[in-house]
Design an enzyme around this catalytic site. Structure first.
Site, PDB file in Angstrom:
ATOM      1  N   HIS A   1       0.820  -1.222   0.000  1.00 40.54           N
ATOM      2  CA  HIS A   1       0.000   0.000   0.000  1.00 40.54           C
ATOM      3  C   HIS A   1       0.852   1.269   0.000  1.00 40.54           C
ATOM      4  O   HIS A   1       0.578   2.230   0.718  1.00 40.54           O
ATOM      5  CB  HIS A   1      -0.981   0.004   1.171  1.00 40.54           C
ATOM      6  CG  HIS A   1      -2.163  -0.890   0.937  1.00 40.54           C
ATOM      7  ND1 HIS A   1      -3.015  -0.715  -0.135  1.00 40.54           N
ATOM      8  CD2 HIS A   1      -2.600  -1.979   1.613  1.00 40.54           C
ATOM      9  CE1 HIS A   1      -3.945  -1.661  -0.090  1.00 40.54           C
ATOM     10  NE2 HIS A   1      -3.713  -2.444   0.938  1.00 40.54           N
TER      11      HIS A   1
ATOM     12  N   ASP B   1       0.767  -4.673   5.249  1.00 40.05           N
ATOM     13  CA  ASP B   1      -0.304  -5.559   4.815  1.00 40.05           C
ATOM     14  C   ASP B   1      -0.386  -5.588   3.287  1.00 40.05           C
ATOM     15  O   ASP B   1       0.095  -4.688   2.604  1.00 40.05           O
ATOM     16  CB  ASP B   1      -1.650  -5.116   5.392  1.00 40.05           C
ATOM     17  CG  ASP B   1      -2.047  -3.702   4.953  1.00 40.05           C
ATOM     18  OD1 ASP B   1      -1.164  -2.829   4.955  1.00 40.05           O
ATOM     19  OD2 ASP B   1      -3.229  -3.477   4.629  1.00 40.05           O
ATOM     20  N   GLU B   2      -0.980  -6.657   2.774  1.00 37.51           N
ATOM     21  CA  GLU B   2      -1.321  -6.784   1.357  1.00 37.51           C
ATOM     22  C   GLU B   2      -0.166  -6.365   0.439  1.00 37.51           C
ATOM     23  O   GLU B   2      -0.299  -5.483  -0.407  1.00 37.51           O
ATOM     24  CB  GLU B   2      -2.593  -5.976   1.061  1.00 37.51           C
ATOM     25  CG  GLU B   2      -3.790  -6.523   1.838  1.00 37.51           C
ATOM     26  CD  GLU B   2      -5.083  -5.777   1.578  1.00 37.51           C
ATOM     27  OE1 GLU B   2      -5.035  -4.586   1.221  1.00 37.51           O
ATOM     28  OE2 GLU B   2      -6.160  -6.400   1.719  1.00 37.51           O
ATOM     29  N   VAL B   3       0.970  -7.022   0.626  1.00 34.44           N
ATOM     30  CA  VAL B   3       2.152  -6.750  -0.197  1.00 34.44           C
ATOM     31  C   VAL B   3       2.011  -7.569  -1.485  1.00 34.44           C
ATOM     32  O   VAL B   3       2.616  -8.625  -1.652  1.00 34.44           O
ATOM     33  CB  VAL B   3       3.449  -7.087   0.560  1.00 34.44           C
ATOM     34  CG1 VAL B   3       4.667  -6.610  -0.224  1.00 34.44           C
ATOM     35  CG2 VAL B   3       3.437  -6.441   1.946  1.00 34.44           C
TER      36      VAL B   3
END
Length: 478
Positions: A95, A151-153
């Protein structure tokens, strides 16, 4: 069946400022309301609203001015006076859209077409992250806790540098992730030994306990396990918390949600959905072993799913949901007593913003109430079949179809009727849109009002206006 109240730790509220950043005057009012509702800390995700300086000045928002240094200090002073700790959240891996969208930062992406993921192999990328952290920490004197995101790499391991690194035996994408996060966390602890480091947990969920034990994060970070589902799987979540604890990561956080997770473009918050999420989290907290040290819960309020997605519901329409979620945690359930407390705290007749009795006053216990009511009213109008599907109106389909328009075969009498109906709808929508915009500008910058109107009002208004123009031309030429 009721659960015990949330057992230990702090109740944080997440402020997502990457979309619809409130005017500072409104933000300060919200902090007072949060304190009265039972909030004990703020998890502040500034993103491009932080006043980065030097080579990072390009990260500041351009659609509206970023907050000034004085604003950030004022926010902290107000929070401190209200008894709230401010915890900055700085994304350091995934992100990173607000950083990597800039031309001068393109070479720091993991893969060219993914704006969110940083290339962990580039020394310059790590320097950018550490400089972001330095500037944020230094503008938060006395900061005790810092959230480093992670998060959410997405697409990690798919870049050329990563592929070369992964070609060596024994190397994995899991290790690649852990190496970068460990490097960042160690740098924070070396620079500010007193600061507690939190990170999102999702990239570690599939890792084995043995991998987590050996990764170097034990003693460095406190994972924050997030799940916003009203049907959260209690058994699975307990198992995950126990796995982290067994691997030495025993100091843990939960993350629930009070807005911004039901649909990417939601306008009006559904309180019950978010209360249900918190009821499930209460079951989790009641089921974990004593070895799991829950430090608290962050009640997230997402304003966008990511930097480039559309706006979720604005804060005013979500305040009843936030109050209800907090009372759920405080009481261990959401019954008559908790619901009555929400109504008392906010001065409303219902915990669902759509069902509240309308008022002419902007109740000081509910700052932004008139805006919330206006958004509910215009949302009802925008979602009505008469307006949203005006092109499917039987008169439009029958006497003003695309075929008839192209060949100018329309009946003038029917055109007059269609034009009259379209004009009535357009006038009603314009009136409500003007009221919403005027009210919105009291709390948000012009860029937010403009975006909200273009996303929600224009898609409904534009086809109606086009039909008005074409039917008007038909009447005037025959």
């Amino acid at each position: 069946m009721a659960c015990p109240p949330w057992p230990t730790g702090r109740r944080l509220v997440h402020l997502d400022l990457k979309g619809a950043p409130p005017r500072m005057e409104y933000l300060l009012k919200l902090i007072q309301v949060f304190s009265e509702l039972g909030v004990e800390g703020l998890l502040v995700e500034y993103e491009d609203m932080f006043p980065y300086g030097g080579e990072l000045q390009l990260l500041q928002a351009t659609a509206q001015p970023a907050y000034s240094r004085e604003d950030v200090l004022l926010l902290q002073d107000c929070a401190r006076s209200a008894g709230l700790e401010v915890i900055p959240l700085v994304q350091t891996f995934g992100h990173m859209e607000f950083v990597l969208k800039h031309q001068s930062m393109l070479h720091l992406r993991e893969v060219p077409h993914c704006l969110g993921t940083l290339n962990p192999h580039k020394e310059e990328a790590v320097k950018v992250v550490l400089e972001m952290l330095r500037q944020v920490v230094e503008l938060h004197p006395g900061v005790r806790t810092l959230h480093i995101g992670a998060d959410e790499v997405y697409l990690l391991g798919e870049g050329e540098d990563s592929r070369r690194w992964l070609a060596s035996p024994g190397r994995t994408v899991e290790q690649l992730f852990l190496d970068h996060v460990t490097k960042v966390a160690r740098a924070v602890k070396e620079a500010w030994p007193h600061v507690t480091v939190i990170m999102w947990d999702d990239m570690m969920r599939e890792m084995s306990g043995e991998t987590l034990k050996a990764c170097g994060l034990v003693g460095l970070v406190q994972p924050m396990l997030w799940d916003y589902n009203p049907n959260l799987d209690v058994e699975q979540t307990v198992s995950l918390l126990e796995k982290y604890s067994g691997a030495g990561l025993s100091e843990l956080w939960a993350a629930s949600c009070f807005k911004g997770s039901t649909a990417v473009d939601t306008c009006v918050t559904c309180t019950q959905s978010h209360v249900d999420n918190h009821l499930q989290w209460l079951k989790v907290a009641a089921s974990v072993s004593a070895a799991v040290n829950l430090k608290g819960i962050a009640i997230t309020g997402w304003q966008r799913y990511d930097h480039l997605s559309v706006l979720c519901e604005l804060m005013p329409v979500a305040l009843p949901s936030l109050a209800s979620c907090l009372q759920t945690l405080i009481h261990g359930h959401f019954g008559h007593e908790a619901g009555s407390r929400v109504k008392e705290l906010l001065g409303v007749s219902s915990v669902e913003v759509e069902a509240m009795e309308r008022t002419a006053a902007d109740d000081s216990r509910f700052p932004g109430r008139r805006l919330a009511e206006s958004i509910v009213e215009i949302s009802f109008l925008l979602n009505s079949e008469e307006l949203r599907f005006f092109e499917n109106n039987k008169f439009v389909r029958g006497w003003f179809s695309p075929f008839q328009r192209r060949r100018k075969m329309a009946n003038p009498l029917m055109c007059m009727q269609i034009h009259s109906q379209a004009s009535t709808y357009a006038a009603a929508l314009q009136q409500k849109a003007a009221a919403v915009r005027d009210e919105m500008l009291r709390f948000y910058p012009d860029a937010t009002a403009q975006e909200w109107m273009e996303e929600h009002v224009s898609p409904v208004m534009t086809p109606i206006q086009q039909i008005m123009e074409e039917t008007g031309a038909c009447v005037n030429t025959q």
